[in-house]
Design an enzyme around this catalytic site. Structure first.
Site, short mmCIF file in Angstrom:
data_model
loop_
_atom_site.label_atom_id
_atom_site.label_comp_id
_atom_site.label_asym_id
_atom_site.label_seq_id
_atom_site.Cartn_x
_atom_site.Cartn_y
_atom_site.Cartn_z
N GLU A 81 0.87 -1.18 0.00
CA GLU A 81 0.00 0.00 0.00
C GLU A 81 0.90 1.23 0.00
O GLU A 81 1.95 1.23 0.64
CB GLU A 81 -0.88 0.06 1.26
CG GLU A 81 -1.94 -1.00 1.35
CD GLU A 81 -1.49 -2.19 2.20
OE1 GLU A 81 -0.44 -2.10 2.86
OE2 GLU A 81 -2.19 -3.21 2.18
N TYR A 93 7.34 2.51 -7.62
CA TYR A 93 6.65 1.22 -7.75
C TYR A 93 6.17 0.99 -9.18
O TYR A 93 6.31 -0.12 -9.71
CB TYR A 93 5.47 1.13 -6.77
CG TYR A 93 5.88 1.28 -5.32
CD1 TYR A 93 7.05 0.69 -4.83
CD2 TYR A 93 5.11 2.02 -4.44
CE1 TYR A 93 7.42 0.84 -3.51
CE2 TYR A 93 5.48 2.16 -3.11
CZ TYR A 93 6.64 1.56 -2.65
OH TYR A 93 7.01 1.71 -1.34
#
Length: 149
Positions: free
Chosen positions: A104, A116
């Site tokens: 997350e 990411y």
């Protein structure tokens, strides 16, 4: 400069807590890190000689893993250490049989989000009001990466 990766032990906790506290407005507590280490989560440290540059904490259950937290000391950010740490974590998890990694990230953490995405993660959902902020809560973007050896 002698960059190397190592697993954390309890003697690293003070440095890990200092790094996390300097990197995040809402850091983990010492008790959070102690508990995580005690139950066997993986603590991957990136060091330059004895200087702690970054830490990644993850857990793996069978073929799935979750990145619980990753941080680079603010004085070393923007130099590629986060990418280096993440790539090493991905390689180690894949070698250990993990087929996917979840994480997350705060909606407002655009640097981490870009890291990411660049590493091949995909957004799979959102968690409303997951993270605390100074004036309320903010959403988490849930991301996943399929791993291969």
């Amino acid at each position: 400069m002698s960059l190397h990766f190592t697993q954390a032990t309890s003697t690293d906790l003070d440095a890990i807590v200092r790094l996390d506290s300097s990197a995040f407005e809402f850091p983990w507590s010492r008790a959070d890190f102690e508990g995580s280490l005690k139950i066997g989560h993986s603590f991957l440290l990136l060091k330059d000689d004895e200087t702690l540059l970054g830490v990644a904490v993850s857990m793996q259950i069978f073929d799935e893993a979750e990145l619980l937290t990753i941080a680079v000391d603010p004085s070393y950010q923007g130099q590629g250490y986060g990418k280096l740490l993440l790539n090493e974590l991905l390689a180690r998890l894949a070698r250990n049989g993990a087929q996917r990694l979840f994480l997350e990230v705060r909606v407002s953490n655009t640097r981490a989000h870009s890291l990411y995405l660049g590493a091949g993660f995909e957004e799979i959902s959102r968690r409303k009001g997951y993270y605390p902020t100074r004036d309320g809560r903010e959403d988490a973007i849930v991301m996943e990466k399929l791993l291969s050896i």
